[in-house]
Design a protein around this motif. Structure first.
Motif, short mmCIF file in Angstrom:
data_model
loop_
_atom_site.label_atom_id
_atom_site.label_comp_id
_atom_site.label_asym_id
_atom_site.label_seq_id
_atom_site.Cartn_x
_atom_site.Cartn_y
_atom_site.Cartn_z
N TRP A 289 1.02 -1.36 -0.01
CA TRP A 289 0.01 -0.23 -0.15
C TRP A 289 1.06 0.83 -0.01
CZ3 TRP A 289 -3.26 2.17 4.95
CH2 TRP A 289 -3.89 3.62 4.74
N GLY A 290 0.74 2.12 -0.42
CA GLY A 290 1.65 3.45 -0.55
C GLY A 290 1.88 3.69 -2.27
N ILE A 291 2.50 4.91 -2.18
CA ILE A 291 2.95 6.31 -1.35
C ILE A 291 1.19 6.79 -0.95
CG2 ILE A 291 3.90 7.59 -0.64
CD1 ILE A 291 6.08 6.77 -2.70
N GLY A 292 1.24 7.12 0.21
CA GLY A 292 -0.56 8.18 0.44
C GLY A 292 0.23 8.85 1.67
N ARG A 293 -0.36 9.65 2.19
CA ARG A 293 -0.65 10.61 3.66
C ARG A 293 -1.42 10.49 4.42
NH1 ARG A 293 2.34 14.69 6.73
NH2 ARG A 293 3.24 15.72 4.64
N HIS A 294 -1.45 9.58 5.85
CA HIS A 294 -2.73 9.20 6.90
C HIS A 294 -3.39 10.51 6.85
CE1 HIS A 294 -0.97 5.25 6.76
NE2 HIS A 294 -0.05 5.17 7.37
N VAL B 169 3.27 10.50 6.26
CA VAL B 169 4.03 9.74 4.13
C VAL B 169 4.59 8.11 4.90
CG1 VAL B 169 5.00 10.47 2.62
CG2 VAL B 169 3.77 11.85 3.39
N TYR B 170 2.81 7.46 4.19
CA TYR B 170 3.53 6.07 4.06
C TYR B 170 3.64 5.27 2.69
CZ TYR B 170 -1.22 6.16 2.23
OH TYR B 170 -2.55 6.14 1.56
N ASP B 171 4.47 4.25 2.69
CA ASP B 171 4.71 3.03 2.44
C ASP B 171 4.69 1.93 2.39
OD1 ASP B 171 5.15 2.25 -0.76
OD2 ASP B 171 6.88 2.36 -0.62
N TYR B 172 4.50 0.58 2.50
CA TYR B 172 4.33 -0.67 2.62
C TYR B 172 4.51 -1.91 1.30
CZ TYR B 172 1.12 1.58 6.68
OH TYR B 172 0.81 2.37 7.27
N LEU C 57 -9.94 6.02 8.57
CA LEU C 57 -9.61 5.34 7.81
C LEU C 57 -9.25 5.88 6.64
CD1 LEU C 57 -10.35 2.23 10.22
CD2 LEU C 57 -8.72 3.70 10.56
N VAL C 58 -8.90 6.88 5.79
CA VAL C 58 -8.74 6.73 4.35
C VAL C 58 -7.06 7.73 4.57
CG1 VAL C 58 -11.12 7.12 4.05
CG2 VAL C 58 -10.09 9.19 4.91
N SER C 59 -6.99 8.51 3.79
CA SER C 59 -6.04 8.99 3.38
C SER C 59 -5.96 10.10 2.57
CB SER C 59 -4.86 8.26 2.17
OG SER C 59 -4.69 6.89 2.69
N GLU D 277 -4.01 6.46 -2.71
CA GLU D 277 -5.09 5.19 -2.56
C GLU D 277 -6.03 4.97 -1.43
OE1 GLU D 277 -3.39 2.47 -5.25
OE2 GLU D 277 -3.34 4.42 -7.64
N ALA D 278 -6.93 4.31 -1.79
CA ALA D 278 -7.22 3.56 0.02
C ALA D 278 -6.65 2.21 -0.55
CB ALA D 278 -8.88 2.97 -0.12
N PRO D 279 -6.32 1.89 0.84
CA PRO D 279 -5.79 0.58 1.51
C PRO D 279 -6.35 -0.79 0.85
CG PRO D 279 -7.04 1.42 3.21
CD PRO D 279 -6.95 2.09 2.10
N PRO D 280 -5.65 -1.60 0.18
CA PRO D 280 -6.25 -2.95 -0.58
C PRO D 280 -6.72 -3.31 0.34
CG PRO D 280 -3.87 -2.53 -0.84
CD PRO D 280 -4.34 -1.37 -0.20
N ALA D 281 -7.24 -5.18 0.21
CA ALA D 281 -8.00 -5.79 1.04
C ALA D 281 -6.89 -6.53 1.38
CB ALA D 281 -8.88 -6.91 0.40
#
Ligand SMILES: [Fe+2]
Length: 284
Positions: free
Chosen positions: A219-224, A230-233, A266-268, A272-276
């Motif tokens: 998941w990422g990159i985005g901002r919580h 700013v996150y990247d998983y 729990l959105v950013s 993008e929205a977190p995948p399942a």
């Protein structure tokens, strides 16, 4: 990350002075537990009296120090440590300033050139647990370790709390928005571990570095919203998920606690929205 190796385990560090921030032990892949630093040995003495606590032990591992071992409600080992020998910090090339709308000449006449390669991990930030024993787990971490609520998140009715972001209580001292996030889920396990990196460019440069090796991006990159990082998983080859982040909100005791609906929390802020596969990930 650099580190030290013994016959039994690999101890990895970041650029900050902590002796190590991740330990990989030999054996079948599984999540063993998390350790937290205590301010003083007095804290260890108080904790050693908690129900089920190990008493104060000397750590027979690189860096030494003392610890108290506890077991949280899902059976994972929680260590509280003190006195592990620090190491000199690892210096990285100072970052160039950013030209912004407000300050367009912060880097006047200088070209921005970023070093290619992995993110520069500074330190560990937080751990996230998924558990069907949600309320019991959150209470255990708050009552045993003194964590305080930053944001509780509900779904539907306000009393249906499904997520809880908790921070350290260090009084006036500012700390990360969360050091422990707990999510109600049918699975039990570690959702992810998080590591602070130098800055937002460092998150993105690390993303490109990992992508070239074909690791699984989660998941990422985005901002919580909650924590604002700013996150990247990314998943490692054994399926555990690690987060790189930069620019967390920092709160102190005076910031208090909030209760928010999931659709707001729990959105950013962007991304993008977190995948399942991320939302339902738990490493047992
Ligand atoms: Fe995280």
């Amino acid at each position: 990350m650099q580190g030290r190796r013994t016959g039994k385990a690999l101890y990895m560090r970041g650029t900050d002075p902590a002796h190590h921030i991740h330990v990989t032990e030999k054996g079948d892949p599984r999540f063993v537990g998390v350790a937290y630093y205590a301010e003083s040995e007095d804290d260890l003495e108080r904790l050693a009296k908690a129900p089920g606590a190990s008493g104060i032990e000397s750590i027979d591992e690189p860096g030494g120090g003392k610890r108290v071992r506890l077991t949280e409600p899902n059976g994972y080992q929680i260590e509280v440590v003190h006195g592990i020998a620090p190491l000199p910090p690892i210096k990285i090339k100072p970052r160039q300033k950013l030209n912004t709308g407000e300050n367009p000449l912060q880097r006047a006449g200088e070209l921005m050139r970023l070093p290619r390669g992995p993110s520069h991990v500074k330190r560990i930030g937080h751990a996230v647990l998924m558990t069907p024993k949600f309320t019991e787990t959150v209470h255990w971490f708050r009552d045993t370790l003194g964590f305080i609520c930053s944001d509780d998140v509900y779904a539907g009715e306000k009393d249906n709390v499904i997520g809880s972001f908790n921070r350290c209580d260090r009084g006036d001292h500012y700390v990360d928005h969360h050091v422990f996030f707990c999510l109600a889920h049918e699975k039990t396990g570690l959702n992810h571990l998080s590591f602070e990196v130098e800055d937002i460019d460092d998150v993105a440069m690390g993303h490109d570095h990992l992508a070239q090796f074909g690791y699984e991006h989660m998941w990422g990159i985005g901002r919580h919203v909650l924590g604002s990082q700013v996150y990247d998983y990314w998943a490692d080859p054994w399926g555990r998920v690690h987060e790189h982040w930069a620019d967390s909100d920092r709160l102190n005791l005076a910031n208090g606690s909030n209760l928010l609906p999931a659709e707001e929390a729990l959105v950013s802020q962007w991304g993008e929205a977190p995948p399942a596969k991320f939302i339902n990930h738990a490493s047992p």
